[in-house]
Structure formats: structure tokens, C-alpha cells
Write an enzyme that holds these catalytic residues in place. Structure first.
Site, PDB file in Angstrom:
ATOM      1  N   ARG A  19       0.819  -1.216   0.000  1.00 14.54           N
ATOM      2  CA  ARG A  19       0.000   0.000   0.000  1.00 14.54           C
ATOM      3  C   ARG A  19       0.853   1.267   0.000  1.00 14.54           C
ATOM      4  O   ARG A  19       0.377   2.346  -0.321  1.00 14.54           O
ATOM      5  CB  ARG A  19      -0.962  -0.017   1.198  1.00 14.54           C
ATOM      6  N   TYR A  62     -16.005  18.643 -14.198  1.00 14.98           N
ATOM      7  CA  TYR A  62     -16.423  17.249 -14.319  1.00 14.98           C
ATOM      8  C   TYR A  62     -17.524  16.975 -13.298  1.00 14.98           C
ATOM      9  O   TYR A  62     -17.396  17.344 -12.122  1.00 14.98           O
ATOM     10  CB  TYR A  62     -15.207  16.349 -14.061  1.00 14.98           C
ATOM     11  N   ASP A 115      -7.357  20.447 -12.590  1.00 15.34           N
ATOM     12  CA  ASP A 115      -7.629  19.158 -13.225  1.00 15.34           C
ATOM     13  C   ASP A 115      -7.169  19.272 -14.674  1.00 15.34           C
ATOM     14  O   ASP A 115      -7.769  19.989 -15.474  1.00 15.34           O
ATOM     15  CB  ASP A 115      -9.126  18.841 -13.130  1.00 15.34           C
ATOM     16  N   LYS A 148      -8.219   8.584 -19.027  1.00 13.61           N
ATOM     17  CA  LYS A 148      -8.547   9.225 -20.292  1.00 13.61           C
ATOM     18  C   LYS A 148      -7.330   9.240 -21.220  1.00 13.61           C
ATOM     19  O   LYS A 148      -6.902   8.196 -21.653  1.00 13.61           O
ATOM     20  CB  LYS A 148      -9.095  10.628 -20.012  1.00 13.61           C
TER      21      LYS A 148
HETATM   22  C1  LIG Z   1     -13.147  11.247 -15.937  1.00 12.06           C
HETATM   23  C2  LIG Z   1     -12.718  12.474 -15.242  1.00 12.06           C
HETATM   24  C3  LIG Z   1     -12.455  12.476 -13.866  1.00 12.06           C
HETATM   25  C4  LIG Z   1     -12.659  11.241 -13.001  1.00 12.06           C
HETATM   26  O1  LIG Z   1     -11.748  10.229 -13.332  1.00 12.06           O
HETATM   27  P1  LIG Z   1     -12.055   8.644 -13.119  1.00 12.06           P
HETATM   28  O2  LIG Z   1     -10.788   8.023 -13.606  1.00 12.06           O
HETATM   29  O3  LIG Z   1     -13.255   8.331 -13.944  1.00 12.06           O
HETATM   30  O4  LIG Z   1     -12.312   8.437 -11.681  1.00 12.06           O
HETATM   31  C5  LIG Z   1     -12.015  13.649 -13.292  1.00 12.06           C
HETATM   32  N1  LIG Z   1     -11.864  14.777 -14.021  1.00 12.06           N
HETATM   33  C6  LIG Z   1     -12.111  14.820 -15.354  1.00 12.06           C
HETATM   34  C7  LIG Z   1     -11.931  16.089 -16.099  1.00 12.06           C
HETATM   35  C8  LIG Z   1     -12.560  13.667 -16.008  1.00 12.06           C
HETATM   36  O5  LIG Z   1     -12.825  13.722 -17.317  1.00 12.06           O
END
Ligand SMILES: *Cc1c(COP(=O)(O)O)cnc(C)c1O
Length: 361
Positions: A51, A102, A176, A201
Site C-alpha cells: 500500500r 467534471y 484538473d 482518459k
Molecule cells: C473522468 C474524469 C475524472 C474522473 O476520473 P475517473 O478516472 O473516472 O475516476 C475527473 N476529471 C475529469 C476532467 C474527467 O474527465
């Protein structure tokens, strides 16, 4: 034998994606880091337990950290990374965030508030003066959350100006950077304190991995974030992390192609009679098109044969989705807005399929 590799600072980002995070160059060493499956390690070293660390995580974190200009930590998902940042807040902290962030992030802020653990103020992140006014209006404001471009409205924030104003007010800045990726935008260099990624992504890029990451510049913040990860245990699997690292090796070429396709499709959509508005900020592989109604959008997304009707984004394959089909999506997002995640296929095939679907919408 001295390590013959060039110093990372001398390399451009596309080269870093390929060359960083590799084992030392020794005879018979593998070129790629192995997938280390281990829940524990021989005592007494730096890692000790599964962990707390993993060599495969470290390789991924090396690459992402070098690209963003900070130290990275991998998480089990983007939301695990988002939740960890929100977990760092004190009990009554204020958070200023984009109203079109998001939807999971906006939901997490609402959840925090409903448990009496903080207060979110949602703003138009493209309106720099309004964002600064919102931070000033809340004397307990501790965090400015930035997403740029926003998902799915594709608004842009002036990160440098907002970071400067936030720091003058003693507010920490999080960006982000999922949509832009570190190849198009490096928020730490613009003054941000923490960068958030959904590596699910573009970084992983093949719609087969759930993974997140945080990148920070300051050692104290790093220790705080690492401490939360150790304690809460939102850690990724070694195989998922390895897949994301493998995906990152081709990030530059995937992004180049996706961007070129996106720019061309945005240009053609501008002239299409079924499309009322096109949003494309001029970078990245995401395009939003607004059709006449939610119903028209629902018909169009069901008519594509190559484009896949699916949520998520940033994969090699093109996908599309009417965002308001989700109850959690902001009501200020048009009903007929379809988010296009443009992949790396031949643009003529993408256009032929999209335009035939639009004829039916
Ligand atoms: C998809 C996404 C998230 C969340 O990510 P996960 O891997 O689905 O938990 C956060 N911020 C943005 C801009 C996203 O597109």
C-alpha cells in the site's frame, strides 16, 4: 558504468513520454519496467508494504512527474485523486470551483457540503474577475478548483492570473489537467499547487484502464498527499499502472492525430445545417456540438456506426455522448450538447459517419 542517458531536463516532452521511467541501462536489463506483483517487500527498505509503494507505480510516476514538472502519485482512479485533495481540507473550508467542472467533482463537493465538511461556490471559470470575487467573498476559502478546458462546456480559465490572485488570498490552487494533458498545458509552471489527472482518459488512452494521479511541486504537500494515500489506500493495481505507462509512451502521436482530426471536424461541423453551435477551444481532442434539441441529439448518437455511443473520453477510438442524459450534469449545459471525443481514425471515415448520423437527427 555511468548511466549514459541524457538528463531529463534537456529533453522535450514528447521524448520524455518515451524515455523516462525505464530501468537502468545495463546488459540484459529489460527496456520496460516489469509489472511488480507484490503486497510486501523484504524488510528493511524504503517501501516495506504494497500500500506504500510499488516499482511499477514509480515508473509511471517518474514519467508523469517529469512531464508536469513536479512529483506524481498514482491513485486507483481520477476520483480517488479528486477525493484525496478534498480530504486535505479543514472542517469548514470554502472551495471555489467551475460550475461546469467534471460532474463527479461537482458531486464530490456537494457531498462534502451535505456532510457539513465544507462549502462549494460554483463559478464561471472563464470569468477571471468573477472567480477572484468569489474567493474574496468567502473568508474561509481554502481551495480554488480549476478545470481548463472544462468538461463538457470547453471553457478556458486564465490559470496564471487566477493562481496569482488565489495565492495573494492564501488560497491553494488545484488544476484538473485531464483534458489538456501535460503535453498541452503544465499548470504547475503557471502557478498551480496540485495537478489532478484522470489517467483513465488520454494518459492511458485505450479505454481499458481506470487510474488517477496527483502531481505536486512542494515537498510538504507531497508528504500530505502521500500520507492520505497510505492511510485511505486508494492505490492502483500494478497491471493497471503498467498499462497506463504503456499508453503514455504514445501520448504525443495520439494527441497530435486526435487534435488534427478534432480541428478538421470542428471546422466542418460549423457549416453543417443540423449543428447550432460548435465549441472547440483550439486544443485537445474534444469537440462539443449543440444540436437543435435533446431529442435530436439522442437520435443522432444512436445513428452512428463507427463512432461509439459511450461515456468517457481520450481513447484511440472516437466516442460521443449527449451529456445531459446524466442527471448529475449541470442544467446550464444545453440539452442538445453532444460531446465528441475524437480518436485517431482516418478523419474522412469519422466525418462520413458523423454527417450521415446528423442527417437523421
Ligand atoms: C473522468 C474524469 C475524472 C474522473 O476520473 P475517473 O478516472 O473516472 O475516476 C475527473 N476529471 C475529469 C476532467 C474527467 O474527465
Amino acid at each position: 558504468m555511468p548511466d549514459p542517458r541524457p538528463h531529463p531536463e534537456d529533453l522535450r516532452p514528447a521524448t520524455v513520454t518515451v524515455s523516462a521511467g525505464r530501468p537502468p541501462r545495463e546488459p540484459d536489463a529489460p527496456l520496460n519496467p516489469p509489472i511488480t506483483m507484490a503486497s510486501t517487500y523484504v524488510a528493511t527498505g524504503d517501501v516495506e508494504y504494497g500500500r506504500y509503494g510499488n516499482p511499477t507505480w514509480s515508473a509511471f510516476e517518474d514519467v508523469l512527474g517529469q512531464l508536469e514538472g513536479g512529483r506524481a502519485l498514482a491513485f486507483s482512479s481520477g476520483m480517488a485523486a479528486v477525493g484525496t485533495v478534498l480530504d486535505l481540507l479543514g472542517p469548514a473550508a470554502g472551495v471555489v470551483a467551475p460550475r461546469h467542472a467534471y460532474s463527479g467533482t461537482v458531486m464530490a463537493l456537494g457531498d462534502l457540503e451535505s456532510r457539513g465538511r465544507g462549502r462549494g461556490t460554483l463559478v464561471d471559470i472563464a470569468d477571471t474577475e468573477a472567480v477572484i470575487a468569489a474567493m474574496r467573498a468567502d473568508e474561509d476559502c481554502a481551495l480554488l478548483w480549476i478545470e481548463s478546458p472544462t468538461n463538457p462546456a470547453l471553457e478556458l480559465a486564465d490559470i496564471a492570473a487566477l493562481a496569482e490572485a488565489a495565492h495573494a488570498l492564501g488560497v491553494r490552487v488545484v488544476v484538473d489537467n485531464t483534458f489538456a494533458t501535460p503535453l498541452l498545458q503544465q499548470p504547475l509552471a503557471l502557478g498551480a499547487d496540485i495537478v489532478v489527472h484522470s489517467a483513465t482518459k488520454y494518459l492511458a488512452g485505450h479505454s481499458d484502464v481506470q487510474l488517477g494521479a496527483l502531481v505536486v511541486a512542494d515537498d510538504e504537500v507531497y508528504d500530505a498527499v502521500k500520507g492520505r494515500r497510505d492511510l485511505v489506500g486508494a492505490v492502483p493495481g500494478p497491471f493497471e499502472t503498467w498499462l497506463a505507462l504503456r499508453g503514455m509512451r504514445t501520448l504525443a502521436v495520439r494527441l497530435d492525430r486526435a487534435q488534427a482530426n478534432a480541428a478538421e471536424l470542428a471546422r466542418r461541423l460549423e457549416d453543417h445545417p443540423a449543428v447550432e453551435e460548435v465549441r472547440y477551444p483550439g486544443l485537445g481532442g474534444i469537440v462539443a456540438m449543440v444540436l437543435r434539441s435533446g431529442d435530436a441529439a439522442d437520435v443522432a448518437v444512436r445513428q452512428t456506426r463507427l463512432w461509439v455511443h459511450a461515456t468517457s473520453l481520450g481513447g484511440v477510438e472516437s466516442t460521443l455522448e449527449r451529456r445531459r442524459r446524466w442527471k448529475a450534469e449541470a442544467e446550464t449545459i444545453p440539452d442538445g450538447l453532444v460531446r465528441l471525443s475524437v480518436g485517431i481514425e482516418d478523419v474522412e471515415d469519422l466525418w462520413a459517419d458523423l454527417s450521415q448520423a446528423l442527417e437523421k437527427g
